[in-house]
Design a protein around this motif. Structure first.
Motif, PDB file in Angstrom:
ATOM      1  N   SER A  19      41.113  24.965  27.522  1.00 23.97           N
ATOM      2  CA  SER A  19      40.324  25.412  26.365  1.00 23.97           C
ATOM      3  C   SER A  19      39.000  24.660  26.295  1.00 23.97           C
ATOM      4  CB  SER A  19      41.121  25.232  25.062  1.00 23.97           C
ATOM      5  OG  SER A  19      41.289  23.861  24.740  1.00 23.97           O
ATOM      6  N   LEU A  20      38.996  23.383  26.700  1.00 28.41           N
ATOM      7  CA  LEU A  20      37.751  22.614  26.724  1.00 28.41           C
ATOM      8  C   LEU A  20      36.783  23.204  27.745  1.00 28.41           C
ATOM      9  CD1 LEU A  20      35.958  20.218  25.994  1.00 28.41           C
ATOM     10  CD2 LEU A  20      37.279  18.807  27.592  1.00 28.41           C
ATOM     11  N   ILE A  21      37.284  23.564  28.924  1.00 30.15           N
ATOM     12  CA  ILE A  21      36.434  24.172  29.955  1.00 30.15           C
ATOM     13  C   ILE A  21      35.835  25.480  29.450  1.00 30.15           C
ATOM     14  CG2 ILE A  21      36.481  25.305  32.221  1.00 30.15           C
ATOM     15  CD1 ILE A  21      38.564  23.134  33.019  1.00 30.15           C
ATOM     16  N   SER A  22      36.661  26.289  28.777  1.00 29.30           N
ATOM     17  CA  SER A  22      36.154  27.564  28.234  1.00 29.30           C
ATOM     18  C   SER A  22      35.061  27.319  27.201  1.00 29.30           C
ATOM     19  CB  SER A  22      37.295  28.374  27.613  1.00 29.30           C
ATOM     20  OG  SER A  22      38.179  28.842  28.592  1.00 29.30           O
ATOM     21  N   MET A  23      35.259  26.339  26.343  1.00 29.65           N
ATOM     22  CA  MET A  23      34.249  26.032  25.328  1.00 29.65           C
ATOM     23  C   MET A  23      32.946  25.594  25.985  1.00 29.65           C
ATOM     24  SD  MET A  23      34.421  23.432  22.042  1.00 29.65           S
ATOM     25  CE  MET A  23      33.929  21.911  22.880  1.00 29.65           C
ATOM     26  N   LEU A  24      33.046  24.703  26.975  1.00 26.78           N
ATOM     27  CA  LEU A  24      31.841  24.213  27.647  1.00 26.78           C
ATOM     28  C   LEU A  24      31.150  25.314  28.441  1.00 26.78           C
ATOM     29  CD1 LEU A  24      33.142  20.726  28.875  1.00 26.78           C
ATOM     30  CD2 LEU A  24      31.563  21.186  26.973  1.00 26.78           C
ATOM     31  N   ASN A  25      31.917  26.243  28.979  1.00 22.35           N
ATOM     32  CA  ASN A  25      31.329  27.357  29.735  1.00 22.35           C
ATOM     33  C   ASN A  25      30.547  28.317  28.849  1.00 22.35           C
ATOM     34  OD1 ASN A  25      31.709  27.389  32.622  1.00 22.35           O
ATOM     35  ND2 ASN A  25      33.911  27.427  32.248  1.00 22.35           N
ATOM     36  N   ASN A  26      30.897  28.355  27.576  1.00 28.71           N
ATOM     37  CA  ASN A  26      30.289  29.335  26.677  1.00 28.71           C
ATOM     38  C   ASN A  26      29.319  28.713  25.675  1.00 28.71           C
ATOM     39  OD1 ASN A  26      31.707  32.127  27.146  1.00 28.71           O
ATOM     40  ND2 ASN A  26      33.346  30.612  27.259  1.00 28.71           N
ATOM     41  N   PHE A  27      28.967  27.451  25.874  1.00 28.24           N
ATOM     42  CA  PHE A  27      28.173  26.736  24.876  1.00 28.24           C
ATOM     43  C   PHE A  27      26.700  27.147  24.905  1.00 28.24           C
ATOM     44  CE2 PHE A  27      27.490  23.285  21.931  1.00 28.24           C
ATOM     45  CZ  PHE A  27      28.741  23.124  21.366  1.00 28.24           C
ATOM     46  N   SER A 376      44.268  47.015  24.952  1.00 29.15           N
ATOM     47  CA  SER A 376      43.268  47.582  24.036  1.00 29.15           C
ATOM     48  C   SER A 376      42.451  46.510  23.316  1.00 29.15           C
ATOM     49  CB  SER A 376      43.957  48.478  22.999  1.00 29.15           C
ATOM     50  OG  SER A 376      44.711  47.686  22.086  1.00 29.15           O
ATOM     51  N   GLU A 377      42.897  45.251  23.387  1.00 29.88           N
ATOM     52  CA  GLU A 377      42.184  44.157  22.730  1.00 29.88           C
ATOM     53  C   GLU A 377      41.196  43.517  23.708  1.00 29.88           C
ATOM     54  OE1 GLU A 377      42.864  42.829  19.303  1.00 29.88           O
ATOM     55  OE2 GLU A 377      43.403  44.952  19.370  1.00 29.88           O
ATOM     56  N   SER A 378      40.073  43.007  23.174  1.00 27.84           N
ATOM     57  CA  SER A 378      39.086  42.382  24.060  1.00 27.84           C
ATOM     58  C   SER A 378      39.409  40.911  24.327  1.00 27.84           C
ATOM     59  CB  SER A 378      37.685  42.488  23.464  1.00 27.84           C
ATOM     60  OG  SER A 378      37.523  41.578  22.395  1.00 27.84           O
ATOM     61  N   TYR A 379      39.956  40.212  23.337  1.00 30.93           N
ATOM     62  CA  TYR A 379      40.274  38.786  23.413  1.00 30.93           C
ATOM     63  C   TYR A 379      39.056  37.905  23.676  1.00 30.93           C
ATOM     64  CZ  TYR A 379      45.152  40.155  23.274  1.00 30.93           C
ATOM     65  OH  TYR A 379      46.348  40.681  22.882  1.00 30.93           O
ATOM     66  N   ASN A 380      37.871  38.480  23.574  1.00 30.27           N
ATOM     67  CA  ASN A 380      36.656  37.673  23.692  1.00 30.27           C
ATOM     68  C   ASN A 380      36.313  37.129  22.317  1.00 30.27           C
ATOM     69  OD1 ASN A 380      33.988  36.701  23.895  1.00 30.27           O
ATOM     70  ND2 ASN A 380      33.605  38.040  25.652  1.00 30.27           N
ATOM     71  N   ASN A 381      36.385  35.828  22.165  1.00 25.55           N
ATOM     72  CA  ASN A 381      36.158  35.240  20.838  1.00 25.55           C
ATOM     73  C   ASN A 381      35.053  34.179  20.861  1.00 25.55           C
ATOM     74  OD1 ASN A 381      37.540  33.257  22.206  1.00 25.55           O
ATOM     75  ND2 ASN A 381      38.935  32.765  20.537  1.00 25.55           N
ATOM     76  N   ASN A 382      34.020  34.430  21.667  1.00 27.40           N
ATOM     77  CA  ASN A 382      32.896  33.494  21.724  1.00 27.40           C
ATOM     78  C   ASN A 382      32.261  33.278  20.357  1.00 27.40           C
ATOM     79  OD1 ASN A 382      33.341  33.374  24.401  1.00 27.40           O
ATOM     80  ND2 ASN A 382      31.452  34.382  25.046  1.00 27.40           N
ATOM     81  N   ALA A 383      32.435  34.252  19.465  1.00 30.94           N
ATOM     82  CA  ALA A 383      31.860  34.127  18.119  1.00 30.94           C
ATOM     83  C   ALA A 383      32.441  32.934  17.372  1.00 30.94           C
ATOM     84  CB  ALA A 383      32.107  35.412  17.327  1.00 30.94           C
ATOM     85  N   GLU A 384      33.617  32.461  17.798  1.00 32.94           N
ATOM     86  CA  GLU A 384      34.210  31.278  17.170  1.00 32.94           C
ATOM     87  C   GLU A 384      33.273  30.072  17.273  1.00 32.94           C
ATOM     88  OE1 GLU A 384      37.544  30.787  15.587  1.00 32.94           O
ATOM     89  OE2 GLU A 384      36.975  32.892  15.352  1.00 32.94           O
ATOM     90  N   LEU A 385      32.475  30.037  18.347  1.00 33.53           N
ATOM     91  CA  LEU A 385      31.555  28.911  18.521  1.00 33.53           C
ATOM     92  C   LEU A 385      30.497  28.860  17.423  1.00 33.53           C
ATOM     93  CD1 LEU A 385      31.035  28.663  22.391  1.00 33.53           C
ATOM     94  CD2 LEU A 385      31.966  26.922  20.874  1.00 33.53           C
ATOM     95  N   GLU A 386      30.187  30.027  16.837  1.00 35.19           N
ATOM     96  CA  GLU A 386      29.213  30.038  15.734  1.00 35.19           C
ATOM     97  C   GLU A 386      29.696  29.168  14.581  1.00 35.19           C
ATOM     98  OE1 GLU A 386      26.224  31.271  15.708  1.00 35.19           O
ATOM     99  OE2 GLU A 386      26.402  32.144  17.715  1.00 35.19           O
TER     100      GLU A 386
END
Length: 392
Positions: A19-27, A376-386
């Motif tokens: 989860s840390l890697i995902s957060m850093l990848n999307n920062f 059917s779900e996207s599971y993309n939740n980059n908006a959480e970083l906002e």
């Protein structure tokens, strides 16, 4: 541009580290300059870290937290070694079955006077993994944020000691609403500080890695294949999984193979259980894998037999790969799975797990319905970083 520190232990294979890697990848690196502080530059996931964060040099004193007490004394760090001995002794006075959390607290408390401060000043400092004493006591920052990935209703901690540490943070981030509720039930005076930010997921990366060509015994196995990706620990309940599979075999289900990707301190216990229950051909430990996704892709059912979770990263990744999911009814389960829609929840016991598997084994239309919903779900939740940016 804001200067941010992110601190964690190491990059060993695990859900928190993924989860840390995902957060850093999307920062947002246009507005943030990130220093990454790892107490130890070890672990298979080191190679997966993105280039943008500046990886700070190791501070040797902090590597001791992954050493045995004997190794610490051999390294010449006598004060830290004595602090570790004292922490072990104090924790041993507590007769609760799970005093490892308290021992870790005491280890930090008694070691702090002998640990160096981090040079520099930051606008924001994030402590990504409990216990959070390093950022609380050894870092200068205008805003300090602590992350919690654990269901605190299930662990024994020294509450008064923890409160002193938590009060040095402006915000505490929980990875699910239920995780937040469990935390504030234990620390009600901190309720206003606690925010919810879900683990950042990268569906495209998960799907791409799932297609990687590897030597995968599951791909050659014609049986009904279950998989669990988890540490071999009491919390993750792999012992319950072994007992559940024994129950299923006793009910006549001979063609079920249960694979586990992971490693941990309970490995010998799990191996003994497998042997005692004559499941050597059916319950298969695959060990540590940097990329678990081809194994998840090859399964018929993903099962999380945990006793407790904050929010299991691997369950979300199985859903991204459109796999039917079964999880135990740990306190935060309903934040992870909408029962009957994107997965199923079973009783938290070997019998409950066996019953849940039996239902899904015999009901292919239900498995297909769960998979279809996940597709059917996207599971993309980059908006959480906002939500995180708003705290800084």
């Amino acid at each position: 541009m804001k200067k941010m520190l992110v601190a964690s232990f190491d990059m060993e294979v695990g859900g928190v580290e993924r989860s840390l890697i995902s957060m850093l990848n999307n920062f947002d690196y246009e507005n943030y300059s990130i220093d990454l502080m790892l107490y130890s530059h070890t672990g298979e996931f080191m190679d997966l870290l993105p280039n943008q964060p500046e990886l700070l040099s190791e501070l040797q004193a902090y590597k001791t937290f992954r050493m045995s007490i004997g190794q610490i004394f051999k390294s010449g760090r006598l004060p830290v070694g004595i602090a570790r001995l004292l922490a072990k002794y104090k924790a041993s006075l507590d007769q609760s079955s799970e005093n490892g959390y308290k021992q870790m607290q005491y280890m930090w408390k008694y070691s702090l006077p002998f640990l160096p401060k981090l040079e520099g000043n930051y606008d924001v400092a994030i402590s990504y993994l409990w216990p959070h004493y390093f950022v609380a006591d050894k870092v200068k920052a205008k805003t300090k944020i602590a992350w919690i990935h654990t269901d605190f209703s299930t662990v024994e901690t020294d509450v008064e000691m923890d409160l002193n540490m938590w009060n040095k943070y402006e915000y505490i981030v929980a990875v699910s609403e239920e995780c937040r509720n469990a935390f504030i039930n234990k620390y009600p005076t901190l309720a206003m500080k606690v925010k919810v930010i879900e683990n950042i997921t990268s569906p495209d990366i998960v799907r791409t890695l799932a297609n990687e060509t590897i030597d995968n015994p599951m791909a050659r196995d014609q049986r009904f294949k279950i998989i669990t990706v988890a540490r071999l620990s009491h919390a993750k309940g792999i012992d319950q999984a072994v007992k559940a599979l024994r129950l299923l075999k006793d009910r006549g289900y001979q063609d079920i193979a249960w694979y586990v990707v992971g490693y941990g301190g309970d490995e010998n216990l799990v191996k003994e259980l497998i042997f005692e229950n004559s499941l050597q051909d059916n319950f298969i430990l695959l060990g540590k894998k940097t990329n678990p996704y081809p194994f998840i892709k090859a399964c018929d059912l993903y099962v999380q037999p945990s006793r407790y979770e904050g929010k299991a990263v691997t369950v979300g990744e199985a859903q991204i790969l459109a796999k039917p999911v079964l999880i135990t009814n740990y306190p935060t389960a309903k934040s992870q799975v909408d029962d009957g829609h994107d997965g199923c929840i079973c009783d938290l016991s070997p019998e409950g797990i066996a019953n849940g598997i039996e239902i899904l084994y015999n009901n292919e239309p239900l498995r297909n319905t769960l998979s279809k919903f996940c597709k059917s779900e996207s599971y993309n939740n980059n908006a959480e970083l906002e939500k995180l940016y708003q705290l800084t």
